[in-house]
Write an enzyme that holds these catalytic residues in place. Structure first.
Site, PDB file in Angstrom:
ATOM      1  N   HIS A 148     -24.636  15.750  -4.018  1.00  0.00           N
ATOM      2  CA  HIS A 148     -24.115  16.091  -2.237  1.00  0.00           C
ATOM      3  C   HIS A 148     -23.013  15.075  -2.029  1.00  0.00           C
ATOM      4  CE1 HIS A 148     -25.464  16.944   1.847  1.00  0.00           C
ATOM      5  NE2 HIS A 148     -24.709  15.989   2.119  1.00  0.00           N
ATOM      6  N   ASP A 183     -30.378  36.505  14.867  1.00  0.00           N
ATOM      7  CA  ASP A 183     -30.730  35.195  15.957  1.00  0.00           C
ATOM      8  C   ASP A 183     -31.326  34.465  15.237  1.00  0.00           C
ATOM      9  OD1 ASP A 183     -31.778  34.009  17.528  1.00  0.00           O
ATOM     10  OD2 ASP A 183     -32.225  35.605  19.132  1.00  0.00           O
ATOM     11  N   LYS A 205     -36.642  22.260   6.301  1.00  0.00           N
ATOM     12  CA  LYS A 205     -35.223  22.050   6.775  1.00  0.00           C
ATOM     13  C   LYS A 205     -34.434  22.584   5.503  1.00  0.00           C
ATOM     14  CE  LYS A 205     -31.076  20.301   7.401  1.00  0.00           C
ATOM     15  NZ  LYS A 205     -29.958  20.335   6.517  1.00  0.00           N
ATOM     16  N   GLU A 238     -22.631  23.014   6.145  1.00  0.00           N
ATOM     17  CA  GLU A 238     -23.049  21.874   5.402  1.00  0.00           C
ATOM     18  C   GLU A 238     -22.811  22.034   4.049  1.00  0.00           C
ATOM     19  OE1 GLU A 238     -26.901  20.827   5.767  1.00  0.00           O
ATOM     20  OE2 GLU A 238     -27.230  19.685   3.717  1.00  0.00           O
TER      21      GLU A 238
END
Ligand code: MEV
Length: 438
Positions: A392, A295, A279, A85
């Site tokens: 962004h 992991d 998130k 991202e």
């Protein structure tokens, strides 16, 4: 219609590619070329990657980046991040720089306990089971001695084995709830091996236990597996500064802090926002977890369970003002390893750990908590000031230009142009078309 394939795993890599390209792509020749183009040209390197998993037909690249200038407990780090991202690494670097001259990040490991469980069915008298368990407990330790001896030499091992009678949740359900110290290893293999031995010993000893009825002698083991919920494998990270150091353009430091408090409080009380808030935290955490060969599914599962520990899903970060000090912190469970597994196999994971100064698992917990906190701060800072899209979309500009097939010179001109223009899909398309028509 395609027919199922027999013995796919036994085909050579080229045969597998041939089969997939022929049956599932519209242009098999291009698909084959693409899959091959992403192989490593050094066969030895490729072999390492082929053997991580089964049925490998190519490599799937993700960018490996570094976010510099992280001051953590007075030590400077450059943090490797693997993520697709755009904006995440830029945001991390910006947050690192913001806190660099304000004392940096302070961190603390609150616990390192890992958990595993043997789930079993026992239809009988719980008092007798408890007595049996106390008698058999030393044997559970003895019969895992070959598994635990190396870990014990280094100071780790099995910490406790507890019998839990859970018949009120499910008819006959019981478990051995076990805790472990696995030091610098994530410990999944160690824990699962111990648990499977506990299950075996438990079952065998029950068969011979004189006080049990025939029915009670028949303990039915359902499964033995570690838990990815590790609320006592916990790390805390914090940033703090004087309110006046938070002045943000049009806003005073106090106004900015108040906005951050509102934003975090919304994430505490409103699950829709909490999920997005967290998130953003995970943008930082996962990127370092991936770079260091850990992991990320285990980490995600455990962290989100922790975010719900008080009964509803809530913010992983916390904010307060104490006197004239602004304090933003995070507290999360992270079961990580810096030895074993991918850490000794993947060349880039080894390099990522070297860049971090070959950290212990405890040190890595602290670094990763910081990456999560930095990401949260960066996201909140944008959200409560300019909004997220400005930065962004700027970061996304290069992806858009690549998608639109812009040449290097067109990209250069447009990056300069969009320094002071708003980036949207339409505005980029229009500006590119304008250059192309000139
Ligand atoms: C985007 O990947 C992450 C954010 O949505 C996080 C947040 O809203 O706090 C910006």
């Amino acid at each position: 219609m395609n027919t199922p394939v027999e013995g796919f795993s036994k085909l050579s890599k080229n045969q597998k590619i041939e089969w997939v390209a022929k049956h599932f792509t519209t242009d098999p020749e291009s698909a084959k070329l693409l899959l091959e183009r992403y192989w490593n040209e050094d066969p030895e390197v490729q072999k390492v990657h082929d053997e991580f998993i089964e049925n490998t037909i190519s490599n799937y690249y993700l960018p490996f980046a570094v976010a510099p200038n992280f001051l953590i407990n007075d030590k400077l780090y450059a943090i490797p991040m693997v993520i697709e991202e755009s904006s995440v690494v830029a945001a991390a670097s910006k947050a690192a720089k913001f806190w660099l001259n304000k004392g940096g990040f302070k961190t603390e490991v609150l616990g390192t306990e890992k958990i595993g469980q043997v789930h079993f069915m026992f239809h009988g008298n719980d008092q007798k089971l408890k007595k049996f368990f106390e008698e058999v407990k030393p044997k559970l330790f003895q019969e895992t001695a070959t598994i635990t001896q190396n870990m014990e030499k280094r100071g780790g091992g099995i910490k406790a084995i507890e019998l839990r009678c859970l018949g009120d949740k499910m008819e006959g359900y019981h478990q051995l709830h076990c805790t472990f110290e696995t030091l610098d290893a994530m410990g999944a293999n160690f824990i699962n091996s111990c648990l499977e031995q506990f299950a075996k010993t438990l079952k065998e000893e029950a068969k011979q236990y004189a006080d049990f009825t025939e029915n009670e002698k028949d303990i039915e083991v359902v499964m033995s597996i570690l838990s990815n919920y590790v609320p006592n494998c916990l790390v805390r990270a914090e940033v703090s500064c004087a309110l006046t150091a938070l002045d943000e353009g049009q806003m005073t430091g106090a106004e900015f802090a108040e906005k951050i408090i509102q934003a975090v409080t919304i994430a505490k009380v409103e699950p829709h926002r909490a999920v997005t808030h967290n998130k953003g935290v995970m943008n930082g955490i996962d990127a370092v977890v991936l770079a260091t060969g850990n992991d990320f599914r285990a980490i995600e599962a455990g962290v989100h369970a922790y975010a719900s520990k008080d009964g509803s899903y809530s913010s992983l970060t916390h904010v307060k003002i104490e006197g004239d000090q602004f304090k933003l912190s995070i507290e999360i469970p992270l079961a990580l390893g810096t030895v074993g597994g991918l850490t000794s196999l993947h060349p880039l994971v080894k390099l990522a750990l070297e860049i971090l100064g070959r950290p212990s698992a405890e040190e890595l917990m602290q670094i990763i908590a910081v990456a999560g906190l930095a990401q949260n701060f960066a996201a909140l800072r944008s959200l409560v000031t300019t909004g997220i899209q400005k930065g962004h979309m700027k970061m996304h500009l290069m992806n858009m230009l690549n998608q639109m097939g812009a040449t290097e010179s067109e990209k250069e001109q447009l990056v300069a142009y969009f320094k002071d223009h708003t980036v949207t899909n339409a505005s980029v398309k229009q500006a590119l078309e304008k250059i192309q028509s000139q």
